[in-house]
Every structure is written in structure tokens, then in C-alpha cells.
Scaffold this active site. Structure first.
Site, short mmCIF file in Angstrom:
data_model
loop_
_atom_site.label_atom_id
_atom_site.label_comp_id
_atom_site.label_asym_id
_atom_site.label_seq_id
_atom_site.Cartn_x
_atom_site.Cartn_y
_atom_site.Cartn_z
N ASP A 1 -2.67 -1.69 10.66
CA ASP A 1 -2.80 -1.71 9.20
C ASP A 1 -3.37 -3.02 8.66
O ASP A 1 -3.75 -3.08 7.49
CB ASP A 1 -1.44 -1.47 8.53
CG ASP A 1 -1.06 0.00 8.48
OD1 ASP A 1 -1.93 0.85 8.73
OD2 ASP A 1 0.12 0.29 8.20
N LYS B 1 0.84 -1.19 0.00
CA LYS B 1 0.00 0.00 0.00
C LYS B 1 0.87 1.24 0.00
O LYS B 1 2.05 1.22 0.39
CB LYS B 1 -0.96 0.01 1.19
CG LYS B 1 -0.29 0.16 2.58
CD LYS B 1 -0.05 1.59 2.99
CE LYS B 1 0.70 1.66 4.33
NZ LYS B 1 1.19 3.02 4.67
#
Length: 312
Positions: free
Chosen positions: A154, A28
Site C-alpha cells: 500500500d 485511505k
């Protein structure tokens, strides 16, 4: 340090679903990162726009009759015990469901390590998806995400993937309109940045400015790539760049070679630039390689959940 142009779509696929599964754990970037405040408990409250990209680690997960987890990796400095998030995530589900069979997991790392790209969190997310499938636990994506927060802030996002607004300590997620297609140039300098150091030196409650996350979200709703790029901001750069000037040098290099904008991802040190033109992006990649500002250089694309790349 080659310029690697990925395919538009990477499918996360399974094979031998009963006992053996191969999964791709996607990286990401943060299109925007703001720290709202430091809470009384020491955690930082954030607002971030997260985006998955087509760069991945690979996990091969195999069920075995003997109990325990055997984890191997292609990098000698990656831990293969309970200090690895893949190990922790797998063990969490095995213990919760009282599973006596074990796992053999091989992790091949390609996402830069300690780079602000959630490589470890994405590996843990893929492991949870794999264990859920191999042992037919029947957990929904939401149920996996609820458990994943115990592994790391996350990890729930890395299970969901795509374009999302993350709030709280990063665990409160809202799906956003998909990011317009574009090219993403990744440059990681040959330095390590401590996330703890960055947050401890941020002085979040005294910040003079905050990233325009609402403006970034509006750009996504408009599907306006140039507007999105123009709103990219990361407040952690106020700490990281003064201590590691090479990050600013990479940003400037990308912008001087046609990036719509360039920014540090997470707490760094990785820098990414967005491009709307393939030829320009390829040239910028070559020039960044020649500059030797970055030790690792990749050229890839945006991953969106609707493009056929969901977990198989």
C-alpha cells in the site's frame, strides 16, 4: 468518540525545510475491493479502487548529526524500532544513499490502528517524502514509489494518493478521475481483525461472485456519486462479517440514517458510509455515536490531489 468534521483541504506542509519537516500522512478507504485469485506463490491478486480521505497522522522529522533513527509515538503500544514502517522506510533511504546523519521522528497517531485504512503505510510514505526532502535526494514521486513497494504493497499508493485503481498485489497503480465531493462517516468497532486470517479463509479461487470494479470505475468517469456508491463492494466482507457481525450492524445503521451506501474498508474492521448531504451526515454521526456500535467515530471528507493538499 466525538464526531469530527474536518476542513475540506488539509495541506501537507513543511517547515524549516533544511532540518525539520512536519508532514500529514493521510488515511485511505477502499471504494471497491476484489480478489481475483490466489497466486501460486501465496500472494493474492487484487483489483481495488483506493481513495484518500481527510484523516491524518502527523510526522515531525528532524535531521541530526549523530547516526541512527530515534522514533517516538503518542501511543504506547506502537513499536518504535525496526518493526515500525516509518523506521523501515527511513532506514531504507538512509542506507541506499549512504547518509551518515540521523533522524529524530515523532509520530502522532490519529488514524485508527489496524483498521483497514493504511495508517502505517501512509506514515511510511510520509517518512520517505520527508527524508527525500530533508536530505535533498532529488527522487521523483515515481522513484519514491518504486522503492516504497519494498516496505509494503500500500505504500506506493500512499505516496501517490487521490483516486486510483490498484492491481497485482496492490502495487500496480492507475490514476482514476477524482472522486466527487462527499462526506465520509467512519466507524471502527472495538475489535481487531487479522488480515492474515481474512485472506486465509477467503478461498479466493472459489469465490461465487466478484466485486464490480469496472462498474465502479465507470461511475468515477461519469462523476456520478450515487452510481459510485451503488457499485461499492468488498469481497473480504464474506469472511469478516460472519465472524464479526457488528460490522454488518454498523453498515445497516449508517444506511438507515441516510448513507448512500456503507462498506467495510480493506480487511476491516472499519466501516465507512458516503453521504451527499452535510446535515444528514452530521446526524448519522451523532446517531452512530449514541448507538455505541463503534468505538471510534469520525466525520470527514474526500481528499483529491488537485484540491491543494499535495505534499508541500
Amino acid at each position: 468518540m466525538d464526531c469530527i468534521k474536518t476542513d475540506t483541504v488539509y495541506k501537507v506542509h513543511a517547515k524549516y525545510k533544511e532540518r525539520h519537516m512536519r508532514l500529514r500522512a493521510l488515511a485511505k478507504i477502499n471504494l471497491g475491493l476484489d480478489v481475483v485469485r490466489r497466486r501460486e506463490d501465496g500472494y493474492h491478486e487484487v483489483r481495488m479502487v483506493m481513495q484518500t480521505i481527510n484523516m491524518y497522522d502527523q510526522l515531525d522529522i528532524k535531521r541530526k548529526k549523530a547516526p541512527g533513527i530515534v522514533l517516538t509515538t503518542n501511543l504506547p503500544y506502537i513499536p518504535t524500532n525496526e518493526n515500525n514502517l516509518v523506521y523501515k522506510a527511513s532506514r531504507l533511504l538512509l542506507e541506499e544513499f549512504n547518509i551518515h546523519d540521523g533522524l529524530v521522528i515523532n509520530l502522532r497517531k490519529f488514524i485508527p490502528v489496524a483498521a483497514g485504512m493504511a495508517g502505517g503505510s501512509s506514515d511510511a510514505a510520509a517518512a520517505m517524502v520527508g527524508v527525500n526532502r530533508i536530505f535533498r535526494l532529488g527522487l521523483s514521486q515515481q522513484e519514491l514509489m518504486e522503492r516504497a513497494v519494498a516496505i509494503g504493497a500500500d505504500v506506493p499508493y500512499c505516496i501517490m494518493r487521490g483516486t486510483a485503481l490498484a492491481e497485482g498485489i496492490g502495487e500496480r497503480l492507475s490514476v482514476l478521475p477524482p472522486m466527487p465531493k462527499c462526506y465520509v462517516l467512519i466507524g471502527k468497532p472495538g475489535i481487531s481483525v487479522s488480515t492474515k486470517f481474512v485472506y486465509e479463509n477467503l478461498h479466493a479461487n472459489d469465490l461465487a461472485w466478484h466485486a464490480d470494479i469496472d462498474g465502479l470505475v465507470e461511475g468515477l468517469h461519469r462523476k456520478d456519486l450515487r452510481n459510485i456508491a451503488g457499485k461499492m463492494e468488498n469481497v473480504l466482507e464474506t469472511v469478516t462479517i460472519p465472524n464479526y457481525p457488528v460490522i454488518q450492524e454498523i453498515k445497516n445503521h449508517m444506511k438507515s440514517h441516510g448513507a448512500l451506501n456503507a462498506m467495510m474498508s480493506g480487511s476491516g474492521p472499519t466501516v465507512f458510509g458516503l453521504f451527499d448531504n452535510d446535515k444528514t451526515a452530521r446526524n448519522a454521526c451523532r446517531q452512530l455515536k449514541k448507538s455505541r456500535l463503534a468505538k471510534q467515530v469520525f466525520l470527514t471528507t474526500i481528499f483529491n490531489n488537485g484540491n491543494g493538499g499535495n505534499y508541500a
